[in-house]
Design an enzyme around this catalytic site. Structure first.
Site, PDB file in Angstrom:
ATOM      1  CG  HIS A  80      -2.072  -0.955   1.103  1.00 17.16           C
ATOM      2  ND1 HIS A  80      -2.828  -1.344   2.184  1.00 17.16           N
ATOM      3  CD2 HIS A  80      -2.583  -1.624   0.038  1.00 17.16           C
ATOM      4  CE1 HIS A  80      -3.742  -2.214   1.796  1.00 17.16           C
ATOM      5  NE2 HIS A  80      -3.615  -2.394   0.498  1.00 17.16           N
ATOM      6  CG  HIS A 125     -10.131  -6.370  -4.310  1.00 12.71           C
ATOM      7  ND1 HIS A 125     -10.707  -5.127  -4.396  1.00 12.71           N
ATOM      8  CD2 HIS A 125      -9.076  -6.227  -3.454  1.00 12.71           C
ATOM      9  CE1 HIS A 125     -10.036  -4.281  -3.630  1.00 12.71           C
ATOM     10  NE2 HIS A 125      -9.038  -4.930  -3.054  1.00 12.71           N
ATOM     11  CD  GLU A 179      -5.894  -2.816  -2.879  1.00 17.24           C
ATOM     12  OE1 GLU A 179      -5.177  -2.014  -2.260  1.00 17.24           O
ATOM     13  OE2 GLU A 179      -6.626  -3.661  -2.301  1.00 17.24           O
ATOM     14  CG  ASP A 226      -3.107  -6.220  -4.138  1.00 24.22           C
ATOM     15  OD1 ASP A 226      -3.961  -5.413  -4.508  1.00 24.22           O
ATOM     16  OD2 ASP A 226      -3.178  -6.828  -3.048  1.00 24.22           O
ATOM     17  CG  HIS A 265      -9.274  -3.532   2.021  1.00 23.79           C
ATOM     18  ND1 HIS A 265      -8.491  -2.398   1.880  1.00 23.79           N
ATOM     19  CD2 HIS A 265      -8.740  -4.465   1.201  1.00 23.79           C
ATOM     20  CE1 HIS A 265      -7.527  -2.626   1.018  1.00 23.79           C
ATOM     21  NE2 HIS A 265      -7.641  -3.875   0.595  1.00 23.79           N
ATOM     22  CG  ASP A 310      -7.630  -7.939  -0.015  1.00 22.30           C
ATOM     23  OD1 ASP A 310      -6.622  -8.607  -0.265  1.00 22.30           O
ATOM     24  OD2 ASP A 310      -7.904  -6.900  -0.637  1.00 22.30           O
ATOM     25  CE1 TYR A 328      -3.768  -8.433   4.186  1.00 24.39           C
ATOM     26  CE2 TYR A 328      -6.012  -8.670   4.984  1.00 24.39           C
ATOM     27  CZ  TYR A 328      -5.126  -8.479   3.942  1.00 24.39           C
ATOM     28  OH  TYR A 328      -5.608  -8.317   2.678  1.00 24.39           O
ATOM     29  CG  HIS A 386      -2.523 -10.696   0.097  1.00 20.13           C
ATOM     30  ND1 HIS A 386      -1.677 -10.449  -0.963  1.00 20.13           N
ATOM     31  CD2 HIS A 386      -3.453  -9.700   0.073  1.00 20.13           C
ATOM     32  CE1 HIS A 386      -2.075  -9.351  -1.599  1.00 20.13           C
ATOM     33  NE2 HIS A 386      -3.152  -8.892  -0.994  1.00 20.13           N
TER      34      HIS A 386
END
Length: 460
Positions: free
Chosen positions: A23, A79, A81, A83, A147, A166, A194, A227
């Protein structure tokens, strides 16, 4: 190289041993990490997520070594994002027009990041499903604000795997892939870190989502997050931990955080720690100089704590920038049911303790009356104030901090993402003038963060 997960499911992600920040520089990585992507090969071949942009070419070459890319029937993007979606552009250069199943908000985030390429999006919502053959199907479950507003999970029937995105993950590189093969101390620590640093702001939403998952009666036998380790041994253990952590979690611990200029504030910090040991020998005490400590590790300790004490000397009529940044991050994480105290030294004007108390209150802590405010260097008179301060921190359980509600113009909070509509500010980015009450918002007005309607808001 693929790794077998279960049945006809393989892991095809990327283990990142060298990653040390995430991030941007906002999250520290101490034990490596992974971007988990999964390949399902039933009558239909499905790719669940991709990996981060810097590793996209390695990811695609690895896929090519395992399967003909043209055999991929569709892609599930849980998701948007980067990554997780970062390989899409390169992958779709190879297999254009491949269907992408995701939420409506994921379309917005993916197109917002990579541009509009007329990709073949198929929007899904909770309860939607798709048959992939051999008696198995994928069931989609929206996970808004866990998130991001675009997040979802995907459940594979038959093998009973929940691809949880996530949620339930950790930044932890586990070569052996599964939770029962990981170092249990590291795994549990990284899972809590996390949660505390990424998911805790959404704890009320998480609690409702866990209840919703329970009502779906999915026979979960494995949880495969985006992850870290895959939970195959007692997979619901992490679900139960999340349920506990989401309810204003605390242990019998007090964490002291400070920075100093000429060591006076350091002396107070350690005297407070000594006094806690004297008054409550079983209470765990940890002391951190925030300018020299990993802020994410510190926040994990605060997450566990029943109370904190924060110190800074006065500088330029304010507080040290290291402490100011820490307090801003503390406010973002929305910890609940915790007490706080303030302390610090000064030479001239002496505003730091007052500022610390105000900022701790803004962050949702119950600030005790006692404090230590020392001119130049602390002496015995200053140290004599510490026992009362510690007694206040240790007394009983910290009550919930009540939010002030203005009856004349109440605020409304989105139950999905936590966005607060304040009539005093309106929503000028979407044409809503300041002073517009919630009742007078247009019926088609939507939450500017996650896009849900007015019916998903409740009075704050």
């Amino acid at each position: 190289m693929r790794k077998h997960v279960k049945g006809n499911v393989s892991w095809v992600g990327y283990l990142d041993w060298e990653l040390d920040r995430f991030h941007g520089d906002d999250y520290s990585i101490l034990n490596g990490s992974s971007q988990n992507a999964y390949l399902i090969e039933e009558e239909k071949t499905v790719l669940v997520d991709t990996v981060w942009t810097p590793h996209r070419f390695d990811f695609i070459e690895n896929l090519k070594s395992e399967i003909d890319l043209n055999k991929i029937d569709f892609i599930v993007m849980n998701h948007g994002e980067c990554d997780h979606s970062g390989s899409l552009t390169a992958l779709l250069d190879e297999i254009p027009n491949t269907p992408i199943y995701c939420t409506a908000n994921a379309v917005k985030s993916i197109e917002g990041q990579y541009g509009k390429h007329n990709w073949n999006f198929h929007v899904v919502k909770t309860g939607d499903s798709i048959d992939i053959g051999n008696g198995k199907e994928l069931i989609f479950v929206e996970m808004r604000m866990l998130h991001w507003p675009d997040s979802m999970a995907t459940f594979l029937t038959g093998d009973n795997i929940l691809f949880s995105m996530d949620a339930f993950g950790q930044h932890y590189a586990v070569e052996e892939l599964f939770n029962d093969k990981a170092d249990q101390c590291v795994l549990n620590k990284e899972a809590m870190k996390y949660f505390a640093n990424i998911l805790n702001p959404f704890a009320p939403i998480l609690t409702k989502k866990l209840e919703e998952l329970g009502k779906l009666n999915l026979p979960i036998e494995m949880i495969a997050p985006a992850h870290g380790a895959i939970w195959r041994e007692d997979p619901l253990q992490i679900v139960n931990k999340y349920a506990t952590w989401a309810k204003a979690y605390q242990e019998d611990q007090i964490t002291i955080v400070y920075d100093t200029m000429w060591e006076g504030t350091t002396k107070i910090a350690h005297k407070i720690a000594d006094e806690i040991h004297m008054q409550s020998p079983d209470t765990v005490v940890k002391v951190f100089n925030i300018a020299k400590s990993d802020k994410n590790e510190v926040m994990t300790e605060i997450f566990k704590s029943r109370a904190i004490a924060v110190g800074s000397p006065t500088v330029s009529s304010s507080i040290l920038s290291s402490v100011a940044g820490f307090l801003e991050f503390l406010k973002q994480l929305k910890f609940k049911n915790k007490k706080a105290a303030a302390f610090g030294c000064y030479g001239w004007s002496g505003e730091s303790v007052k500022i610390l108390k105000a900022k701790l209150s803004e962050a949702g802590f119950e600030v005790v009356d006692g404090d230590v405010r020392s001119l130049w260097n602390p002496d015995e008179m200053d140290f004599a104030k510490i026992p009362e301060l510690v007694s206040e921190l240790l007394a009983g359980e910290a009550p919930q901090v009540k939010k002030e509600v203005k009856s004349s113009a109440p605020k409304y909070v989105c139950t999905v993402c936590g966005y607060v509509y304040d009539p005093a500010q309106g929503d000028p980015d979407h044409g809503i003038a300041a002073g517009t009450s919630f009742e007078n918002l247009p019926e088609d007005w939507a939450c500017p963060i996650c896009g849900v309607g007015k019916d998903q808001f409740e009075q704050a």
